[in-house]
Write a protein that holds these residues in place. Structure first.
Motif, PDB file in Angstrom:
ATOM      1  N   SER A   8      -0.359  -3.813   4.111  1.00  0.00           N
ATOM      2  CA  SER A   8      -0.450  -2.130   5.827  1.00  0.00           C
ATOM      3  C   SER A   8       1.204  -1.289   6.515  1.00  0.00           C
ATOM      4  N   HIS A   9       1.505  -2.903   6.321  1.00  0.00           N
ATOM      5  CA  HIS A   9       2.155  -3.267   7.576  1.00  0.00           C
ATOM      6  C   HIS A   9       2.083  -3.497   9.177  1.00  0.00           C
ATOM      7  N   ASP A  20       1.064  -0.893   0.022  1.00  0.00           N
ATOM      8  CA  ASP A  20       0.086   0.057  -0.117  1.00  0.00           C
ATOM      9  C   ASP A  20       1.232   1.172   0.269  1.00  0.00           C
ATOM     10  N   GLU A  80      -3.875  -9.618   4.718  1.00  0.00           N
ATOM     11  CA  GLU A  80      -3.078  -9.037   4.213  1.00  0.00           C
ATOM     12  C   GLU A  80      -1.515  -9.500   3.042  1.00  0.00           C
ATOM     13  N   SER A  86      -0.841  -8.331  -0.726  1.00  0.00           N
ATOM     14  CA  SER A  86      -0.198  -7.917  -0.617  1.00  0.00           C
ATOM     15  C   SER A  86       0.630  -9.109  -2.221  1.00  0.00           C
TER      16      SER A  86
END
Length: 276
Positions: free
Chosen positions: A169-170, A139, A184, A188
Motif C-alpha cells: 500500500s506504499h 494493491d 507489507e 506484496s
C-alpha cells in the motif's frame, strides 16, 4: 576533509561539469559521456554501476513527471553513448564475481507502477532496445486507473522487464509496527509471484524511508537486495539492502540536470563526497 570543504569541493566539481556542458555549442543526445571508473578487467576492483530512478513519464508539471519527449532524449543519449541496460540479477551476480557486464551497464528503475510506465515509457525503451525494473504497489495494480494492470505488467515482463515490490500500500515501513511492516513486505512479494509466476527478489523502499530494523525485515521477507533514493552509483562496497540510485527529476533544464546527475556521480564518489 571538513564538512565545509566537502561542500566547497562539491560545488566546485559541479561547477566544472556545468562549465563543460556550456563549453559545448549545444547540449544534445550526442554529447560525449564523462569517464567511468576503472573497468573491472583492468583492475581487481569492480566498477560502480549507475542506477537511474524514475517515477512518472507524462506531461504533468510535477517534479516526478518527466515529459515523454524529454525521457526519449535521455534514453537516446544513453543509447548513442553505448550504454546497455541490465537487470538486478545481472547487478548482483556481477558484485558476486559470477557474471561479466557490458562495458557501460546501466540499470533503469521506476517506482510505483504508474500507467504511463506502460503507455509512454515502455514504447520508448523498446524503441532503443532497453528494459527496466519497475517496483509496483500491489494493491494499486488493476484497482486504480492511474496505475498499470496485471495484463499490462505481464506483457512488459515478456519483453524482459523485471518487476519488484514497493509494498502492498506504499506506506513508509519506518512508520509501521513490525508485524504490519512484515505483512507489507511478504504479501506484496507473494502477490507478484502469484500473478507473474516468477520469483521476486528485489524491493524499493516507499518514500525512501528505511533504517537498520527495516533492512533486517527486508532480508527476512526473502528479498535479495533493496533500493533507496540516496544519490550515487551502486558499487561493491554498497550495502545490498541500501543500494544507491540516481533520481531523475523534472526541471527547467531537465536534460542538463539528467546529464549532470548521471556523469557527476562517479566524480563525486572519487572525491569521497557521496556514499563515504
Amino acid at each position: 576533509m571538513s564538512r565545509f570543504s566537502r561542500r566547497q569541493g562539491c560545488l566546485i566539481i559541479l561547477g566544472l561539469i556545468f562549465l563543460l556542458i556550456l563549453a559545448s555549442s549545444t547540449v544534445s543526445t550526442t554529447a560525449v559521456v564523462a569517464g567511468r571508473n576503472v573497468n573491472r578487467f583492468e583492475s581487481t576492483a569492480l566498477a560502480d554501476v549507475p542506477i537511474l530512478n524514475y517515477h512518472k513519464i507524462d506531461t504533468f508539471y510535477h517534479a516526478l513527471s518527466i515529459p515523454p519527449q524529454e525521457f526519449e532524449e535521455q534514453i537516446a543519449y544513453l543509447s548513442l553513448n553505448g550504454y546497455t541496460t541490465i537487470t538486478p540479477d545481472d547487478l548482483m551476480a556481477y558484485f558476486n564475481h559470477d557474471k561479466e557486464l557490458p562495458e557501460k551497464p546501466i540499470l533503469i528503475t521506476f517506482d510505483d507502477g504508474y500507467l504511463d510506465n506502460y503507455t509512454n515509457a515502455y514504447p520508448i525503451l523498446k524503441k532503443y532496445g532497453f528494459t527496466a525494473t519497475i517496483f509496483i504497489v500491489t494493491d494499486l495494480v488493476g484497482h486504480d486507473e492511474r496505475f498499470m494492470t496485471w495484463d499490462q505488467i505481464r506483457q512488459m515482463q515478456q519483453d524482459g522487464f523485471v518487476f519488484g515490490s514497493h509494498t502492498v500500500s506504499h506506506i513508509a515501513l519506518t512508520n509501521l509496527p513490525r508485524n504490519q511492516a512484515m505483512d507489507e513486505l511478504v504479501n506484496s512479494r507473494k502477490e507478484i509471484e502469484r500473478q507473474l509466476g516468477t520469483k521476486v527478489r528485489y524491493f524499493a523502499y516507499p518514500t525512501g524511508a528505511y533504517n537498520q530494523q527495516v533492512e533486517e525485515m527486508v532480508k527476512q521477507a526473502g528479498y535479495r537486495a533493496a533500493f533507496t533514493i540516496r544519490y550515487g552509483q551502486a558499487g561493491i562496497d554498497s550495502n545490498p539492502y541500501a543500494l544507491e540510485r540516481i533520481p531523475i527529476f523534472r526541471g527547467q533544464q531537465t536534460f542538463r540536470s539528467f546529464f549532470i546527475r548521471l556523469n557527476g556521480a562517479p566524480v563525486l564518489e572519487r572525491f569521497g563526497l557521496i556514499r563515504n
